[in-house]
Design a protein around this motif. Structure first.
Motif, PDB file in Angstrom:
ATOM      1  N   GLU A  94     -65.759   1.686  25.959  1.00  0.00           N
ATOM      2  CA  GLU A  94     -65.516   1.923  26.183  1.00  0.00           C
ATOM      3  C   GLU A  94     -66.620   3.516  26.968  1.00  0.00           C
ATOM      4  O   GLU A  94     -66.580   3.928  27.906  1.00  0.00           O
ATOM      5  CB  GLU A  94     -64.138   2.917  25.602  1.00  0.00           C
ATOM      6  CG  GLU A  94     -63.063   2.649  26.203  1.00  0.00           C
ATOM      7  CD  GLU A  94     -61.981   3.344  25.888  1.00  0.00           C
ATOM      8  OE1 GLU A  94     -62.294   4.464  25.495  1.00  0.00           O
ATOM      9  OE2 GLU A  94     -60.970   2.195  25.119  1.00  0.00           O
ATOM     10  N   GLU A  95     -68.016   3.859  26.314  1.00  0.00           N
ATOM     11  CA  GLU A  95     -68.325   4.450  25.991  1.00  0.00           C
ATOM     12  C   GLU A  95     -69.537   4.150  26.911  1.00  0.00           C
ATOM     13  O   GLU A  95     -69.721   5.094  27.507  1.00  0.00           O
ATOM     14  CB  GLU A  95     -68.231   5.087  24.506  1.00  0.00           C
ATOM     15  CG  GLU A  95     -69.557   5.953  24.633  1.00  0.00           C
ATOM     16  CD  GLU A  95     -68.986   7.248  25.635  1.00  0.00           C
ATOM     17  OE1 GLU A  95     -68.400   8.043  25.128  1.00  0.00           O
ATOM     18  OE2 GLU A  95     -69.685   7.850  26.069  1.00  0.00           O
TER      19      GLU A  95
ATOM     20  N   PRO B 223     -75.576  -9.541  28.008  1.00  0.00           N
ATOM     21  CA  PRO B 223     -76.675  -8.428  27.907  1.00  0.00           C
ATOM     22  C   PRO B 223     -76.970  -7.437  29.023  1.00  0.00           C
ATOM     23  O   PRO B 223     -77.146  -8.564  29.374  1.00  0.00           O
ATOM     24  CB  PRO B 223     -77.520  -9.307  27.314  1.00  0.00           C
ATOM     25  CG  PRO B 223     -76.952 -10.287  26.532  1.00  0.00           C
ATOM     26  CD  PRO B 223     -75.730 -10.319  27.338  1.00  0.00           C
ATOM     27  N   ARG B 224     -77.419  -6.387  28.929  1.00  0.00           N
ATOM     28  CA  ARG B 224     -78.151  -5.657  30.329  1.00  0.00           C
ATOM     29  C   ARG B 224     -76.969  -5.739  30.987  1.00  0.00           C
ATOM     30  O   ARG B 224     -77.703  -5.389  32.287  1.00  0.00           O
ATOM     31  CB  ARG B 224     -79.124  -6.514  30.567  1.00  0.00           C
ATOM     32  CG  ARG B 224     -80.150  -6.759  29.640  1.00  0.00           C
ATOM     33  CD  ARG B 224     -81.783  -7.505  29.967  1.00  0.00           C
ATOM     34  NE  ARG B 224     -82.517  -6.976  28.913  1.00  0.00           N
ATOM     35  CZ  ARG B 224     -84.089  -5.895  28.649  1.00  0.00           C
ATOM     36  NH1 ARG B 224     -82.566  -4.831  29.757  1.00  0.00           N
ATOM     37  NH2 ARG B 224     -83.873  -5.601  27.517  1.00  0.00           N
ATOM     38  N   VAL B 225     -75.922  -6.028  31.276  1.00  0.00           N
ATOM     39  CA  VAL B 225     -75.177  -6.901  32.219  1.00  0.00           C
ATOM     40  C   VAL B 225     -73.996  -5.369  31.771  1.00  0.00           C
ATOM     41  O   VAL B 225     -73.030  -5.449  30.659  1.00  0.00           O
ATOM     42  CB  VAL B 225     -74.161  -7.260  33.022  1.00  0.00           C
ATOM     43  CG1 VAL B 225     -73.204  -7.390  33.979  1.00  0.00           C
ATOM     44  CG2 VAL B 225     -75.341  -8.639  33.029  1.00  0.00           C
ATOM     45  N   PHE B 226     -73.641  -4.033  32.851  1.00  0.00           N
ATOM     46  CA  PHE B 226     -72.753  -3.072  32.392  1.00  0.00           C
ATOM     47  C   PHE B 226     -71.514  -3.480  33.727  1.00  0.00           C
ATOM     48  O   PHE B 226     -71.805  -3.620  35.003  1.00  0.00           O
ATOM     49  CB  PHE B 226     -73.369  -1.222  32.796  1.00  0.00           C
ATOM     50  CG  PHE B 226     -74.216  -1.859  31.785  1.00  0.00           C
ATOM     51  CD1 PHE B 226     -73.793  -0.806  30.224  1.00  0.00           C
ATOM     52  CD2 PHE B 226     -75.782  -1.960  31.599  1.00  0.00           C
ATOM     53  CE1 PHE B 226     -74.489  -1.027  29.187  1.00  0.00           C
ATOM     54  CE2 PHE B 226     -76.613  -1.864  30.409  1.00  0.00           C
ATOM     55  CZ  PHE B 226     -76.656  -1.271  29.270  1.00  0.00           C
TER      56      PHE B 226
ATOM     57  N   GLY C 188     -66.851   9.457  36.405  1.00  0.00           N
ATOM     58  CA  GLY C 188     -66.910   9.267  34.928  1.00  0.00           C
ATOM     59  C   GLY C 188     -67.390   8.041  34.469  1.00  0.00           C
ATOM     60  O   GLY C 188     -68.053   8.278  33.103  1.00  0.00           O
ATOM     61  N   ALA C 189     -66.929   6.765  34.626  1.00  0.00           N
ATOM     62  CA  ALA C 189     -67.707   5.565  33.842  1.00  0.00           C
ATOM     63  C   ALA C 189     -69.255   5.428  34.185  1.00  0.00           C
ATOM     64  O   ALA C 189     -69.656   5.355  33.845  1.00  0.00           O
ATOM     65  CB  ALA C 189     -66.661   4.404  34.230  1.00  0.00           C
ATOM     66  N   GLY C 190     -69.493   5.634  35.827  1.00  0.00           N
ATOM     67  CA  GLY C 190     -70.301   5.965  35.976  1.00  0.00           C
ATOM     68  C   GLY C 190     -71.912   6.408  35.603  1.00  0.00           C
ATOM     69  O   GLY C 190     -73.184   5.772  35.111  1.00  0.00           O
TER      70      GLY C 190
ATOM     71  N   ALA D  20     -74.592   4.981  33.132  1.00  0.00           N
ATOM     72  CA  ALA D  20     -75.896   5.099  33.402  1.00  0.00           C
ATOM     73  C   ALA D  20     -76.922   6.361  32.271  1.00  0.00           C
ATOM     74  O   ALA D  20     -77.652   5.584  31.993  1.00  0.00           O
ATOM     75  CB  ALA D  20     -76.182   6.221  34.666  1.00  0.00           C
ATOM     76  N   ARG D  21     -76.344   6.805  31.848  1.00  0.00           N
ATOM     77  CA  ARG D  21     -76.134   7.058  29.738  1.00  0.00           C
ATOM     78  C   ARG D  21     -77.020   5.911  29.283  1.00  0.00           C
ATOM     79  O   ARG D  21     -77.849   5.950  28.806  1.00  0.00           O
ATOM     80  CB  ARG D  21     -75.996   7.678  29.789  1.00  0.00           C
ATOM     81  CG  ARG D  21     -75.462   9.333  30.022  1.00  0.00           C
ATOM     82  CD  ARG D  21     -74.623  10.134  28.629  1.00  0.00           C
ATOM     83  NE  ARG D  21     -74.622  11.026  29.571  1.00  0.00           N
ATOM     84  CZ  ARG D  21     -73.053  11.920  29.271  1.00  0.00           C
ATOM     85  NH1 ARG D  21     -72.359  11.058  29.328  1.00  0.00           N
ATOM     86  NH2 ARG D  21     -72.920  13.747  30.178  1.00  0.00           N
ATOM     87  N   ALA D  22     -76.089   5.193  28.697  1.00  0.00           N
ATOM     88  CA  ALA D  22     -76.297   3.574  28.299  1.00  0.00           C
ATOM     89  C   ALA D  22     -77.752   3.108  28.749  1.00  0.00           C
ATOM     90  O   ALA D  22     -78.625   2.523  28.387  1.00  0.00           O
ATOM     91  CB  ALA D  22     -75.247   3.677  28.122  1.00  0.00           C
TER      92      ALA D  22
END
Lengths: 291, 476
Positions: free
Chosen positions: B429-430, B437-440, B457-459, B463-465
Motif C-alpha cells: 500500500e505504501e 522484485p524491482r517491479v512496482f 497519489g499512488a504514483g 516514486a519515493r520508494a
C-alpha cells in the motif's frame, strides 16, 4: 543450447519502429496486397496466430490484421489483406518507403503448437495468409500436414508456393474451377475426412461462413477444430470489449482471449451479425473518401 | 485550540464563493466544448482572498498529492499567477487536469474551514485558473532537475499514475522511459474523459511538458506483448512501474448483452474521445448512437456516456441505476449538469435482459425494481430486486458503464507477478512494490476503478520508494 537462447532473446537497445513499408506486392487484379513492414519489436516477439492493430494515418481507424510472417533479423513483419473498405483501400495507396501512422502488436494469445500427427489446414481467401503462419509452426513440430486452400477463382489463390513447401499434401480449390479442383474448400475437406480416419486436428481460417462450415463438417468426427476470428476491434488490448464473441456460451474478448478458438464452441451466427453492425457507416466512409 | 489565529485577524471581508461561468445548456448539448468557462483574473483573486491562510491547513491533508494550497492561493491574491502555477507543480504534474476532474468536494474543499459555516474556497477552480493562465503565457518555465543519476526506470502506461511517477523521478534526475499501449499518451484522460469535461489539448500540453523534462515516451508498445516485463529488466531498466489501468470492461452477464447497439462505456467513449468519431466521416472511426439511449451505472463514467450520447444527437438519454440518487458514486456537479441537460434518471432499477429486434439489434430491456437494504461492511447499502416488478422499457442503444476489471495481458506473461482473485496486482500500500522484485504498480490495476487523483497519489508514493531503491543500489 546456450547460443540458441541468446539468439532468440537479444537485449533490446532501441525502442523505435518506423512502420515503413519495405516491400509491396499486389495480386489478384490489385484486390489482394502483401506488405512487409519495418517493425522490429513486433517481429522479435510475433508467434503463430497473433495479430497487429494498425492505423494508416492520423484520423485513421484502428484495424486488426493477422501476422502472416515475420523476419526478426530484418526486423519486418508480413501482412496480406484484401481491399474491401476504406482503410484497406488507404493501405494500398502506401508506397514502399512510406509509413503507417502506427502498428501495435503482437496481440492475442499465441497458439500452442504441438506435435499431434496428421492435421488438415484449411484456408479460404485471404484466410490462407493467417493459416500460413500457423502451418509454418506446425511444420517445425514435425506434423503430417494436409493443406486445403481455396478461393473464388485462380487469381484469389494466395501463398500456393509457400504452402506447398510446408504441406505434405496440398489441395487447391476454386469455386469456378479455373484452377485446381472445382468447388469449395469444404468439398475437399469432406473427402479428406472420409478418406483419412487418422486426422487429429483441423484448422479452418477464412470467411465466417467457411469456418462455420468447416466446424460443422468435423463435428460428427469429433476432431478438434480450431478457427481464428476477426471481429470488429478498436484497441485490441482488452480495453473496449467491442470484439465480444460467444464461445461455449461464455462471452470472450477475441483480442485477449483469442483470436484462436475451438470452432465447435463458437457462435458464428452471432459473430456474423456483430460484424455487420457498422455496414452503413463503412459504406458511408468509403463513399465519402471517393467523393 | 482556544486561540484560533484566524479569528484574531481584523475584519476579513465577506466574499461569497465565486461562481465559474458556464456554457448555457441549450448551446452546450450541441457541442463538445468545455462546459465551465474558467475564472477571469479578477474573479480568481476575489475567490482566493476568501482563503483564511490557516496556520494548520486542513485542505493540504485532504489533497492526495499534498499541494501547498494556502501558498498558491496567496500567490493568486498577489496576482502572481505564474508563480502560483509553479507552486502547484512542485507537487502536481497535472494541475490543469486535476483542477477539472478531481473530486475536490471530497478532498481539499471538504476539509476547508470555510466550509463549516458556509461554502469552502473554490480550490479546484483556482488550480484550473492558474494552470490555464500559465499555459496561456506561452513558454512554461521548467522546474529545476537534479543532476542525472544514470538510473533507468520504465513506466508502463501514460495515464495519471504513470505520468506522475515519470514526473517525480525525472525531477530527481533519473532516466525515465514511458511505454504506452495506445497511439496517444494520456490513458483515461485521453480515451475516457470527454472533451467537454477535459479538453484533449490540455492533456497533450501536460504530456509535452513531461517530454521537455527529458522523459522518453514510446506509444503503441504493449508491455506484456511487444516487450515483456522481464525484457525490460534485462534491457537495463533497474525498476519498472506498472500503471496500466483497469482496462477490461465489465458486463453484467445477462442475456442479450452481445446484441448490436450494446456497448461498454469504454468502447463508446474510446470511439468518441480517442478516435474522435464525432467527426465521422472526416475521421474514419464511426460510432453508433440511436435516438433512445440507456446508460447502465451511476458513476462519473455513466454521466460522461450519457452526456456524450446527448451531444451525438440522441433524442432521449436515460441513466439506469440500481440504487438511489444519494448512493450514486458520480460527482455531485456531474449529476447536476446531467440533470440540467435533460438526462432522465431511473433509480432503483436494474436490467435483467436485453431484447432483440429481428435484425439482432437491441430494442429494449427488461428490468426490475430494486429496494435498498442495510449498509454492508463497506458502508454501502445493499440492494435486492423486488419480486414481480419486471417491466419492459424500449431503448435502441445500451451503454454499460458498471466499471472495469483487471486487464490480463501483463499478468499472463509475468508469472511471478501475483494478483488477487479479481486479477488486480498485489502491491504494498505504501510503496506499490509487487511480488516481483524491482517491479512496482499503482492506480486502477491495483485498486480497481478509482479516481485520477488517487492514481496520482499512488504514483507519488511509488516514486519515493523507487527513488530510495535506486539510490541504495548506487551505494553497492
Amino acid at each position: 543450447m546456450k547460443k540458441d537462447k541468446k539468439n532468440s532473446e537479444p537485449l533490446i537497445q532501441d525502442f523505435t519502429s518506423s512502420f515503413t513499408v519495405v516491400y509491396k506486392e499486389e495480386m489478384a487484379k490489385r484486390t489482394i496486397c502483401r506488405m512487409d513492414i519495418e517493425a522490429p519489436l513486433i517481429a522479435r516477439k510475433a508467434r503463430a496466430g497473433q495479430f497487429i492493430v494498425l492505423r494508416v494515418r492520423e484520423g485513421g481507424e484502428r484495424i486488426p490484421m493477422t501476422i502472416t510472417d515475420k523476419d526478426p533479423e530484418k526486423g519486418t513483419i508480413t501482412i496480406f489483406y484484401q481491399v474491401i473498405g476504406k482503410t484497406t483501400a488507404l493501405m494500398r495507396t502506401l508506397k514502399v518507403g512510406e509509413s503507417f501512422a502506427d502498428v501495435v502488436g503482437p496481440l492475442g494469445v499465441p497458439d500452442e503448437i504441438e506435435s499431434v500427427g496428421k492435421i488438415v489446414m484449411v484456408g479460404g481467401g485471404t484466410g490462407t495468409a493467417v493459416l500460413y503462419h500457423i502451418t509454418k509452426a506446425y511444420r517445425e513440430k514435425d506434423n503430417y500436414i494436409v493443406g486445403i486452400i481455396g478461393g473464388r477463382e485462380k487469381e484469389l489463390i494466395i501463398l500456393e508456393k509457400e504452402m506447398g513447401v510446408l504441406c505434405d499434401e496440398l489441395i487447391i480449390t476454386t469455386d469456378d474451377g479455373s484452377y485446381g479442383e472445382r468447388g469449395l474448400v469444404t468439398d475437399a475437406l469432406t473427402r479428406v475426412l472420409k478418406d483419412s480416419p487418422d486426422i487429429r486436428l483441423v484448422w479452418g481460417i477464412g470467411p465466417l461462413a467457411m469456418m462455420k462450415a468447416v466446424a460443422n463438417l468435423t463435428r460428427p468426427y469429433r476432431i478438434k477444430t480450431m478457427v481464428s476470428l476477426n471481429p470488429i476491434m478498436v484497441d485490441g488490448t482488452g480495453m473496449c470489449g467491442c470484439c465480444r464473441v460467444t464461445v461455449a456460451t461464455q462471452t470472450k474478448f477475441c483480442c485477449v482471449d483469442g483470436p484462436s478458438f475451438d470452432g465447435h464452441e463458437v457462435d458464428f451466427d452471432e459473430l456474423l451479425k456483430r460484424k455487420g453492425m457498422y455496414f452503413p457507416q463503412e459504406r458511408e466512409s468509403l463513399l465519402f473518401s471517393v467523393r | 485550540m482556544e486561540e484560533n489565529p484566524q479569528a484574531e485577524k481584523p475584519k476579513k471581508e465577506k466574499i461569497p464563493r465565486q461562481k465559474m461561468p458556464e456554457q448555457n445548456v441549450s448551446a452546450r448539448i450541441r457541442n463538445f466544448n468545455e462546459v465551465p468557462l474558467g475564472y477571469d483574473p479578477e474573479t480568481a483573486q476575489r475567490e482566493a482572498r476568501r482563503c483564511l491562510q490557516c496556520k494548520n491547513p486542513q485542505c493540504v491533508d485532504g489533497c492526495p498529492v499534498e499541494i501547498d494550497i494556502p501558498a498558491f492561493l496567496q500567490l493568486v491574491v498577489d496576482g502572481k499567477f505564474v508563480e502560483a502555477a509553479h507552486k502547484i507543480k512542485e507537487k502536481n504534474v497535472l494541475p490543469a487536469v486535476c483542477g477539472r476532474v478531481c473530486p475536490q468536494e471530497d478532498q481539499c474543499e471538504k476539509q476547508c474551514i470555510l466550509g463549516i459555516r458556509g461554502e469552502p474556497c473554490a480550490i479546484g477552480s483556482l488550480e484550473r485558473f492558474v494552470a490555464d493562465w500559465e499555459a496561456d503565457q506561452g513558454e512554461t518555465i521548467l522546474p529545476s532537475l537534479l543532476p542525472p543519476t544514470g538510473h533507468k526506470v520504465a513506466v508502463v502506461g501514460a495515464g495519471p499514475s504513470g505520468l506522475t511517477v515519470a514526473f517525480d523521478l525525472a525531477l530527481l534526475g533519473h532516466d525515465v522511459t514511458i511505454f504506452e499501449a495506445l497511439h496517444e499518451p494520456g490513458g483515461v484522460l485521453m480515451y475516457g474523459i470527454p472533451e467537454f469535461r477535459l479538453p484533449k489539448a490540455i492533456v497533450k500540453r501536460e504530456v509535452e511538458f513531461l517530454r521537455r523534462l527529458g522523459v522518453k515516451l514510446y506509444t503503441s508498445v504493449v508491455i506484456g506483448r511487444t516487450i515483456e516485463v522481464d525484457d525490460l529488466l534485462k534491457s537495463g531498466f533497474e525498476a519498472v512501474f506498472l500503471a496500466v489501468g483497469a482496462g477490461l470492461p465489465m458486463f453484467m452477464k445477462i442475456p442479450g448483452e452481445n446484441l448490436n447497439g450494446v456497448f461498454s462505456a469504454n468502447e463508446f467513449l474510446t470511439r468518441v474521445n480517442l478516435m474522435k468519431a464525432y467527426d465521422f466521416p472526416d475521421v474514419d472511426t464511426p460510432v453508433w448512437v440511436g435516438k433512445n439511449v440507456a446508460v447502465i451505472g451511476g458513476g462519473n463514467v455513466a454521466m460522461d456516456c450519457a452526456r456524450t450520447a446527448l451531444r451525438l444527437g440522441a433524442k432521449r438519454v436515460s441513466v439506469i441505476y440500481r440504487r438511489s440518487r444519494s448512493e450514486m458514486p458520480a460527482r455531485h456537479e456531474e449529476i447536476v449538469r446531467a440533470e440540467e441537460e435533460g438526462i432522465i434518471f431511473f433509480f432503483l432499477t436494474n436490467p435483467i435482459r436485453y431484447l432483440s429486434d429481428e435484425k439482432f439489434w437491441v430494442r429494449g430491456m427488461e428490468c426490475v425494481r430494486m429496494e435498498l437494504g442495510q449498509p454492508d461492511s463497506s458502508g454501502r447499502r445493499s440492494v435486492k430486486p423486488i419480486p414481480d416488478s419486471e417491466q419492459i422499457i424500449d431503448f435502441d442503444t445500451i451503454i454499460v458503464a458498471i466499471g472495469a476489471g483487471a486487464n490480463p495481458i501483463i499478468a499472463s506473461t509475468t508469472p511471478d507477478l501475483k494478483t488477487n482473485r479479481w486479477g488486480y496486482y498485489i502491491a504494498d500500500e505504501e510503496t506499490g512494490l509487487t511480488s516481483k522484485p524491482r517491479v512496482f504498480a499503482g492506480g486502477d490495476i491495483v485498486t480497481g476503478s478509482a479516481t485520477v487523483i488517487s492514481a496520482m497519489g499512488a504514483g507519488r508514493r511509488s516514486a519515493r520508494a523507487i527513488h530510495k531503491l535506486l539510490m541504495e543500489s548506487k551505494k553497492v
